[in-house]
Design a protein around this motif. Structure first.
Motif, mmCIF file in Angstrom:
data_model
loop_
_atom_site.group_PDB
_atom_site.id
_atom_site.type_symbol
_atom_site.label_atom_id
_atom_site.label_comp_id
_atom_site.label_asym_id
_atom_site.label_seq_id
_atom_site.Cartn_x
_atom_site.Cartn_y
_atom_site.Cartn_z
ATOM 1 N N LEU A 1 4.792 -5.229 -17.695
ATOM 2 C CA LEU A 1 4.189 -6.564 -17.719
ATOM 3 C C LEU A 1 3.305 -6.741 -18.953
ATOM 4 C CD1 LEU A 1 3.072 -7.344 -14.057
ATOM 5 C CD2 LEU A 1 4.502 -8.760 -15.505
ATOM 6 N N VAL A 2 2.452 -5.762 -19.174
ATOM 7 C CA VAL A 2 1.488 -5.873 -20.281
ATOM 8 C C VAL A 2 2.216 -6.002 -21.618
ATOM 9 C CG1 VAL A 2 -0.267 -4.572 -21.556
ATOM 10 C CG2 VAL A 2 -0.413 -4.756 -19.074
ATOM 11 N N GLU A 3 3.331 -5.290 -21.753
ATOM 12 C CA GLU A 3 4.070 -5.345 -23.026
ATOM 13 C C GLU A 3 4.661 -6.730 -23.299
ATOM 14 O OE1 GLU A 3 5.258 -0.627 -23.285
ATOM 15 O OE2 GLU A 3 6.792 -2.059 -22.654
ATOM 16 N N GLN A 4 4.848 -7.518 -22.221
ATOM 17 C CA GLN A 4 5.432 -8.852 -22.413
ATOM 18 C C GLN A 4 4.382 -9.922 -22.708
ATOM 19 O OE1 GLN A 4 7.871 -9.987 -19.040
ATOM 20 N NE2 GLN A 4 8.550 -7.903 -18.749
ATOM 21 N N LEU A 5 3.116 -9.616 -22.421
ATOM 22 C CA LEU A 5 2.098 -10.668 -22.443
ATOM 23 C C LEU A 5 1.748 -11.139 -23.851
ATOM 24 C CD1 LEU A 5 -0.434 -9.439 -19.725
ATOM 25 C CD2 LEU A 5 1.479 -11.022 -19.490
ATOM 26 N N LYS A 6 1.439 -12.442 -23.920
ATOM 27 C CA LYS A 6 0.924 -12.996 -25.177
ATOM 28 C C LYS A 6 -0.600 -12.828 -25.152
ATOM 29 C CE LYS A 6 3.254 -16.668 -24.002
ATOM 30 N NZ LYS A 6 3.736 -17.986 -23.770
ATOM 31 N N PRO A 7 -1.256 -12.825 -26.310
ATOM 32 C CA PRO A 7 -2.700 -12.529 -26.345
ATOM 33 C C PRO A 7 -3.534 -13.445 -25.456
ATOM 34 C CG PRO A 7 -1.792 -12.642 -28.567
ATOM 35 C CD PRO A 7 -0.691 -13.038 -27.648
ATOM 36 N N SER B 1 0.798 -1.239 0.000
ATOM 37 C CA SER B 1 0.000 0.000 0.000
ATOM 38 C C SER B 1 0.826 1.282 0.000
ATOM 39 C CB SER B 1 -0.935 0.013 1.216
ATOM 40 O OG SER B 1 -0.179 0.039 2.411
ATOM 41 N N THR B 2 2.113 1.181 0.343
ATOM 42 C CA THR B 2 2.917 2.400 0.453
ATOM 43 C C THR B 2 3.995 2.508 -0.628
ATOM 44 O OG1 THR B 2 4.198 1.207 2.117
ATOM 45 C CG2 THR B 2 2.590 2.784 2.936
ATOM 46 N N LYS B 3 3.894 1.703 -1.675
ATOM 47 C CA LYS B 3 4.898 1.803 -2.746
ATOM 48 C C LYS B 3 4.560 2.992 -3.661
ATOM 49 C CE LYS B 3 7.932 -0.951 -3.672
ATOM 50 N NZ LYS B 3 9.370 -0.784 -3.341
ATOM 51 N N PRO B 4 5.576 3.534 -4.352
ATOM 52 C CA PRO B 4 5.314 4.690 -5.218
ATOM 53 C C PRO B 4 4.423 4.343 -6.404
ATOM 54 C CG PRO B 4 7.661 4.101 -5.200
ATOM 55 C CD PRO B 4 6.992 3.197 -4.240
ATOM 56 N N VAL B 5 3.417 5.171 -6.607
ATOM 57 C CA VAL B 5 2.397 4.847 -7.606
ATOM 58 C C VAL B 5 2.940 4.946 -9.036
ATOM 59 C CG1 VAL B 5 1.378 7.168 -7.743
ATOM 60 C CG2 VAL B 5 -0.051 5.167 -8.118
ATOM 61 N N ASP B 6 3.875 5.881 -9.291
ATOM 62 C CA ASP B 6 4.413 6.012 -10.661
ATOM 63 C C ASP B 6 5.126 4.727 -11.084
ATOM 64 O OD1 ASP B 6 3.494 8.526 -10.600
ATOM 65 O OD2 ASP B 6 5.434 9.520 -10.358
ATOM 66 N N GLU B 7 5.906 4.186 -10.149
ATOM 67 C CA GLU B 7 6.651 2.967 -10.471
ATOM 68 C C GLU B 7 5.697 1.780 -10.651
ATOM 69 O OE1 GLU B 7 9.953 2.682 -7.791
ATOM 70 O OE2 GLU B 7 10.738 0.909 -8.816
ATOM 71 N N TYR B 8 4.606 1.814 -9.908
ATOM 72 C CA TYR B 8 3.608 0.738 -10.038
ATOM 73 C C TYR B 8 2.991 0.769 -11.442
ATOM 74 C CZ TYR B 8 -0.247 -2.343 -8.523
ATOM 75 O OH TYR B 8 -1.130 -3.385 -8.374
ATOM 76 N N ARG B 9 2.682 1.979 -11.897
ATOM 77 C CA ARG B 9 2.110 2.109 -13.249
ATOM 78 C C ARG B 9 3.117 1.623 -14.296
ATOM 79 N NH1 ARG B 9 0.405 7.597 -11.833
ATOM 80 N NH2 ARG B 9 -1.699 7.489 -10.998
ATOM 81 N N ARG B 10 4.399 1.978 -14.079
ATOM 82 C CA ARG B 10 5.417 1.539 -15.050
ATOM 83 C C ARG B 10 5.569 0.014 -15.017
ATOM 84 N NH1 ARG B 10 8.130 6.283 -13.369
ATOM 85 N NH2 ARG B 10 9.651 5.152 -12.132
ATOM 86 N N SER B 11 5.398 -0.574 -13.828
ATOM 87 C CA SER B 11 5.465 -2.042 -13.718
ATOM 88 C C SER B 11 4.348 -2.679 -14.534
ATOM 89 C CB SER B 11 5.297 -2.496 -12.260
ATOM 90 O OG SER B 11 6.202 -1.854 -11.437
ATOM 91 N N ALA B 12 3.146 -2.090 -14.433
ATOM 92 C CA ALA B 12 2.005 -2.629 -15.183
ATOM 93 C C ALA B 12 2.298 -2.570 -16.680
ATOM 94 C CB ALA B 12 0.748 -1.832 -14.852
ATOM 95 N N LYS B 13 2.865 -1.449 -17.112
ATOM 96 C CA LYS B 13 3.165 -1.278 -18.543
ATOM 97 C C LYS B 13 4.183 -2.335 -18.982
ATOM 98 C CE LYS B 13 4.276 2.494 -21.719
ATOM 99 N NZ LYS B 13 5.590 2.174 -22.237
#
Ligand code: SF4
Length: 296
Positions: A191-197, A177-189
């Motif tokens: 991950l999503v870029e690596q995913l197969k359909p 709950s206390t991690k930086p939100v910008d880095e969390y968004r970048r983590s999501a990006k």
């Protein structure tokens, strides 16, 4: 992101306090539970499962009226135990119950709701990738709660998890709950870029508003002041993050634990300096106000 500040972000005073200061609601609740219990029962002890708050001054005050931190692997027997705001894993709770302790649940309700959602995702077949710090009690609680969770501290660690990502059909991205939100968004990006359909992905917005608002306020206000004081324990991760953010915006940032440490900077402050004072989620408002009084 637009931050709904309760005040102007222009600098109107020589010394200003951040609007989002003082304990977050989860820490405030746990401290209130401990204090209430001990004040109603003078002379009795109350055990707590960890640092109730990452703040040495508050811990000293509570310890002086009977709070005891459970150390190492020696759980108490037949005592009253307060669960810290970050929560505990089911196995730790089981041991406490087996030892006939009475438990007061101080787990932050926001975290409790997050934990329930994480567990539901696991029941639905998702493997959780947790953005968090391994030694943090909240992360330890989540690791104990879920059967299979992959923890990563930062983007660099996440980039090294490519094989695990590609071999997971259903991914749930979750965060301390206390991690930086910008880095969390970048983590999501990332991950999503690596995913197969055919892979499924869900992201849980588990970073607390108390964290996001403090960070946004520091980012917006710090450039307007000549000096920033961030008040909080040196072990507090969210305080450290505020310090780093402030340093990106302001050349003079001091990280102090309390008013005594702030006093050491008095000689460096000129009349023409403008001062912003903020603090982490585990810093009591009175510590911040005491520092304000120093410079008024
Ligand atoms: S930061 Fe938010 S989620 Fe974490 S303990 Fe405080 S109120 Fe609860």
């Amino acid at each position: 992101m637009t931050v709904p500040f309760n005040g102007s972000i222009s600098r109107t005073q020589r010394v200003s306090l951040c609007v989002y200061s003082g304990f977050c609601t989860g820490v405030e609740r746990a401290v209130r539970l401990a204090e209430g219990y001990l004040r109603e029962r003078p002379g009795q002890e109350l055990y707590v499962t960890g640092d109730i708050v990452h703040n040495a001054g508050v811990m000293r005050r509570l310890t002086s009226i009977g709070l005891k931190r459970i150390e190492g692997d020696a759980p108490p027997v037949g005592k009253t135990v307060l669960v810290q705001a970050h929560g505990i894993s089911p196995s730790v709770e089981e041991v406490l119950v087996k030892n006939h302790n009475r438990i007061i649940n101080g787990t932050c309700p926001i975290l409790k709701a997050n934990f329930d959602r994480f567990r539901l995702a696991e029941e639905q077949g998702f493997r959780s990738f947790l953005f968090g710090d391994r030694a943090h009690p909240e992360v330890e609680a989540i690791q104990g709660l879920l059967r299979d969770v992959v923890v990563f501290r930062d983007l660099e660690e996440l980039s090294g998890l490519r094989n695990r990502v590609l071999t997971t059909d259903k991914i749930a991205l979750i965060a301390q709950s206390t991690k930086p939100v910008d880095e969390y968004r970048r983590s999501a990006k990332m991950l999503v870029e690596q995913l197969k359909p055919q892979q499924l992905f869900q992201m849980h917005f588990s970073i607390c508003a108390a964290t996001i608002l403090r960070e946004e306020e520091i980012k917006e206000k710090a450039p307007l002041f000549s000096t920033v004081f961030i008040v909080g324990g040196k072990h507090s991760a969210n305080t450290k993050k505020l310090v780093l953010l402030a340093r990106e915006q302001c050349p003079r940032v001091h990280w102090v634990e309390d008013v005594e440490e702030a006093r050491g900077y008095l000689a460096l402050i000129q009349k023409s300096d403008t001062i912003l004072i903020g603090g982490g989620a585990s810093t009591p408002l009175q510590d911040i106000k005491a520092i304000e009084a120093l410079f008024l």
